[in-house]
Design a protein around this motif. Structure first.
Motif, PDB file in Angstrom:
ATOM      1  N   ARG A   1       0.834  -1.194   0.000  1.00  0.00           N
ATOM      2  CA  ARG A   1       0.000   0.000   0.000  1.00  0.00           C
ATOM      3  C   ARG A   1       0.870   1.247   0.000  1.00  0.00           C
ATOM      4  O   ARG A   1       2.068   1.185   0.297  1.00  0.00           O
ATOM      5  N   HIS A   2       0.246   2.386  -0.338  1.00  0.00           N
ATOM      6  CA  HIS A   2       0.966   3.641  -0.321  1.00  0.00           C
ATOM      7  C   HIS A   2       1.329   4.031   1.104  1.00  0.00           C
ATOM      8  O   HIS A   2       0.690   3.600   2.072  1.00  0.00           O
ATOM      9  N   LYS A   3       2.335   4.876   1.218  1.00  0.00           N
ATOM     10  CA  LYS A   3       2.784   5.305   2.541  1.00  0.00           C
ATOM     11  C   LYS A   3       1.700   6.106   3.252  1.00  0.00           C
ATOM     12  O   LYS A   3       1.464   5.923   4.438  1.00  0.00           O
ATOM     13  N   GLY A   4       1.004   7.001   2.545  1.00  0.00           N
ATOM     14  CA  GLY A   4      -0.085   7.762   3.136  1.00  0.00           C
ATOM     15  C   GLY A   4       0.397   8.850   4.084  1.00  0.00           C
ATOM     16  O   GLY A   4       1.603   9.048   4.296  1.00  0.00           O
ATOM     17  N   VAL A   5      -0.549   9.561   4.667  1.00  0.00           N
ATOM     18  CA  VAL A   5      -0.248  10.647   5.600  1.00  0.00           C
ATOM     19  C   VAL A   5      -1.074  10.449   6.875  1.00  0.00           C
ATOM     20  O   VAL A   5      -2.055   9.702   6.886  1.00  0.00           O
ATOM     21  N   ILE A   6      -0.673  11.133   7.931  1.00  0.00           N
ATOM     22  CA  ILE A   6      -1.409  11.073   9.187  1.00  0.00           C
ATOM     23  C   ILE A   6      -2.736  11.818   9.011  1.00  0.00           C
ATOM     24  O   ILE A   6      -2.752  12.963   8.550  1.00  0.00           O
ATOM     25  N   PRO A   7      -3.882  11.215   9.342  1.00  0.00           N
ATOM     26  CA  PRO A   7      -5.158  11.907   9.167  1.00  0.00           C
ATOM     27  C   PRO A   7      -5.282  13.117  10.086  1.00  0.00           C
ATOM     28  O   PRO A   7      -4.862  13.087  11.239  1.00  0.00           O
ATOM     29  N   VAL A   8      -5.862  14.178   9.542  1.00  0.00           N
ATOM     30  CA  VAL A   8      -6.080  15.413  10.296  1.00  0.00           C
ATOM     31  C   VAL A   8      -7.582  15.667  10.359  1.00  0.00           C
ATOM     32  O   VAL A   8      -8.254  15.671   9.325  1.00  0.00           O
ATOM     33  N   PRO A   9      -8.161  15.867  11.565  1.00  0.00           N
ATOM     34  CA  PRO A   9      -9.614  16.080  11.679  1.00  0.00           C
ATOM     35  C   PRO A   9     -10.023  17.477  11.222  1.00  0.00           C
ATOM     36  O   PRO A   9     -10.394  18.333  12.032  1.00  0.00           O
ATOM     37  N   THR A  10      -9.946  17.750   9.925  1.00  0.00           N
ATOM     38  CA  THR A  10     -10.285  19.076   9.411  1.00  0.00           C
ATOM     39  C   THR A  10     -11.780  19.355   9.487  1.00  0.00           C
ATOM     40  O   THR A  10     -12.190  20.514   9.504  1.00  0.00           O
ATOM     41  N   GLY A  11     -12.603  18.324   9.536  1.00  0.00           N
ATOM     42  CA  GLY A  11     -14.037  18.532   9.603  1.00  0.00           C
ATOM     43  C   GLY A  11     -14.566  18.758  10.995  1.00  0.00           C
ATOM     44  O   GLY A  11     -15.765  18.972  11.171  1.00  0.00           O
ATOM     45  N   GLY A  12     -13.698  18.691  12.007  1.00  0.00           N
ATOM     46  CA  GLY A  12     -14.128  18.932  13.375  1.00  0.00           C
ATOM     47  C   GLY A  12     -14.565  17.696  14.122  1.00  0.00           C
ATOM     48  O   GLY A  12     -15.203  17.799  15.167  1.00  0.00           O
ATOM     49  N   SER A  13     -14.221  16.509  13.638  1.00  0.00           N
ATOM     50  CA  SER A  13     -14.620  15.282  14.313  1.00  0.00           C
ATOM     51  C   SER A  13     -13.757  15.047  15.547  1.00  0.00           C
ATOM     52  O   SER A  13     -12.532  15.174  15.501  1.00  0.00           O
TER      53      SER A  13
ATOM     54  N   PRO B   1       0.510  -2.300   5.824  1.00  0.00           N
ATOM     55  CA  PRO B   1       1.825  -2.908   5.588  1.00  0.00           C
ATOM     56  C   PRO B   1       2.855  -1.864   5.179  1.00  0.00           C
ATOM     57  O   PRO B   1       2.612  -1.051   4.283  1.00  0.00           O
ATOM     58  N   VAL B   2       3.988  -1.866   5.842  1.00  0.00           N
ATOM     59  CA  VAL B   2       5.082  -0.935   5.549  1.00  0.00           C
ATOM     60  C   VAL B   2       6.165  -1.696   4.809  1.00  0.00           C
ATOM     61  O   VAL B   2       6.622  -2.750   5.270  1.00  0.00           O
ATOM     62  N   CYS B   3       6.562  -1.176   3.663  1.00  0.00           N
ATOM     63  CA  CYS B   3       7.581  -1.816   2.826  1.00  0.00           C
ATOM     64  C   CYS B   3       8.846  -0.956   2.831  1.00  0.00           C
ATOM     65  O   CYS B   3       8.765   0.275   2.743  1.00  0.00           O
ATOM     66  N   ILE B   4       9.997  -1.602   2.923  1.00  0.00           N
ATOM     67  CA  ILE B   4      11.279  -0.902   3.003  1.00  0.00           C
ATOM     68  C   ILE B   4      12.255  -1.526   2.001  1.00  0.00           C
ATOM     69  O   ILE B   4      12.336  -2.756   1.890  1.00  0.00           O
TER      70      ILE B   4
ATOM     71  N   LYS C   1       8.488  -1.353  -5.704  1.00  0.00           N
ATOM     72  CA  LYS C   1       8.453  -1.043  -4.274  1.00  0.00           C
ATOM     73  C   LYS C   1       9.245  -2.083  -3.494  1.00  0.00           C
ATOM     74  O   LYS C   1       9.438  -3.209  -3.949  1.00  0.00           O
ATOM     75  N   GLY C   2       9.685  -1.702  -2.301  1.00  0.00           N
ATOM     76  CA  GLY C   2      10.457  -2.611  -1.470  1.00  0.00           C
ATOM     77  C   GLY C   2       9.622  -3.747  -0.916  1.00  0.00           C
ATOM     78  O   GLY C   2       8.402  -3.822  -1.101  1.00  0.00           O
ATOM     79  N   SER C   3      10.252  -4.628  -0.198  1.00  0.00           N
ATOM     80  CA  SER C   3       9.584  -5.792   0.371  1.00  0.00           C
ATOM     81  C   SER C   3       8.941  -5.437   1.706  1.00  0.00           C
ATOM     82  O   SER C   3       9.289  -4.448   2.354  1.00  0.00           O
ATOM     83  N   PHE C   4       7.987  -6.258   2.117  1.00  0.00           N
ATOM     84  CA  PHE C   4       7.266  -6.019   3.373  1.00  0.00           C
ATOM     85  C   PHE C   4       8.213  -6.097   4.566  1.00  0.00           C
ATOM     86  O   PHE C   4       9.086  -6.962   4.622  1.00  0.00           O
ATOM     87  N   GLU C   5       7.999  -5.171   5.530  1.00  0.00           N
ATOM     88  CA  GLU C   5       8.852  -5.135   6.714  1.00  0.00           C
ATOM     89  C   GLU C   5       8.055  -5.302   8.005  1.00  0.00           C
ATOM     90  O   GLU C   5       8.397  -6.141   8.830  1.00  0.00           O
ATOM     91  N   TYR C   6       6.994  -4.510   8.216  1.00  0.00           N
ATOM     92  CA  TYR C   6       6.220  -4.621   9.451  1.00  0.00           C
ATOM     93  C   TYR C   6       4.858  -3.982   9.245  1.00  0.00           C
ATOM     94  O   TYR C   6       4.603  -3.302   8.248  1.00  0.00           O
ATOM     95  N   TRP C   7       3.958  -4.200  10.228  1.00  0.00           N
ATOM     96  CA  TRP C   7       2.625  -3.615  10.229  1.00  0.00           C
ATOM     97  C   TRP C   7       2.637  -2.333  11.049  1.00  0.00           C
ATOM     98  O   TRP C   7       3.347  -2.232  12.042  1.00  0.00           O
ATOM     99  N   ALA C   8       1.824  -1.359  10.642  1.00  0.00           N
ATOM    100  CA  ALA C   8       1.780  -0.080  11.342  1.00  0.00           C
ATOM    101  C   ALA C   8       0.375   0.496  11.261  1.00  0.00           C
ATOM    102  O   ALA C   8      -0.492  -0.016  10.550  1.00  0.00           O
TER     103      ALA C   8
END
Length: 214
Positions: free
Chosen positions: A50-62, A117-120, A131-138
């Motif tokens: 999967r893509h690396k992604g970003v930390i979610p930000v509660p912009t909607g006020g949740s 899944p985090v790939c390194i 992309k790199g191989s699987f390393e750990y779950w996060a």
């Protein structure tokens, strides 16, 4: 000319798979990636990487997930959002359980789960070639999210010190600033605590007002 046995094996390898034969499914078992059976890992994943992604930000006020739901005490992220690995969560959970072992019936609730899944790629590797191989779950945890809760039984005042010591020890093992909360702690919207004065003064989003009005 081929021998009869080798010719049959050659034809069998070139033959298309029938419906009776097992065809690989897009849903892949998580046991392929899990390095240790004791670590947290999802049972199945649809895609290998999967893509690396970003930390979610509660912009909607949740403010969902910023208050206690099961226990009486808990740990909540106070600093910036962070990506926590399954090994870090497992270490903190074992630390809390070991510390509150003397309290009979106490339980530890994990409010987040590592399902990314985090790939390194290896060091000194050239660019390209996938992309790199699987390393750990996060898991990605935003600011204000509750990580762990302690509950299960009513804890007396003399045993509250054990809970406080367990939470302090667990907080020291996390790579982010945290705070201790209880049932009376107000929800958090990012770095802002939603208290009664804030509700009267600040112009809060509609989603936050609907949640507080329940």
């Amino acid at each position: 000319m081929f021998a009869l046995r080798s010719a049959r094996s050659l034809l069998a390898s070139c033959r298309a798979p029938t419906s009776s034969q097992n065809v690989s499914s897009p849903i892949i078992s998580a046991s392929i990636f899990s390095r240790n059976a004791s670590q947290l890992a999802p049972r199945q994943v649809k895609y290998i990487k999967r893509h690396k992604g970003v930390i979610p930000v509660p912009t909607g006020g949740s403010i969902k997930g910023t208050t206690l739901a099961f226990g009486e005490w808990g740990i909540r992220i106070k600093g910036n959002g962070v990506r926590l690995s399954a090994k870090q969560l497992t270490t903190v959970e074992e630390t809390i359980k070991r510390k509150i072992k003397s309290i009979k019936g106490a339980k530890v609730y994990l409010r987040v789960f590592p399902d990314i899944p985090v790939c390194i790629k290896g060091n000194e590797t050239r660019m390209g070639k996938g992309k790199g191989s699987f390393e750990y779950w996060a898991t990605r945890v935003p600011t204000g999210r509750v990580l762990f809760e302690i509950g299960g039984v009513p804890i007396r005042e003399e045993l509250a010190r054990e809970v406080d010591a367990a939470l302090r020890l667990a907080s020291a093992k996390l790579p982010v600033a945290t705070e201790f909360i209880n049932r009376s702690s107000p929800p958090r919207l990012g770095n802002l605590l939603i208290t009664e004065e804030v509700i009267e003064k600040e112009n809060l989003p509609e989603a936050t007002k609907r949640y507080l009005s329940r």
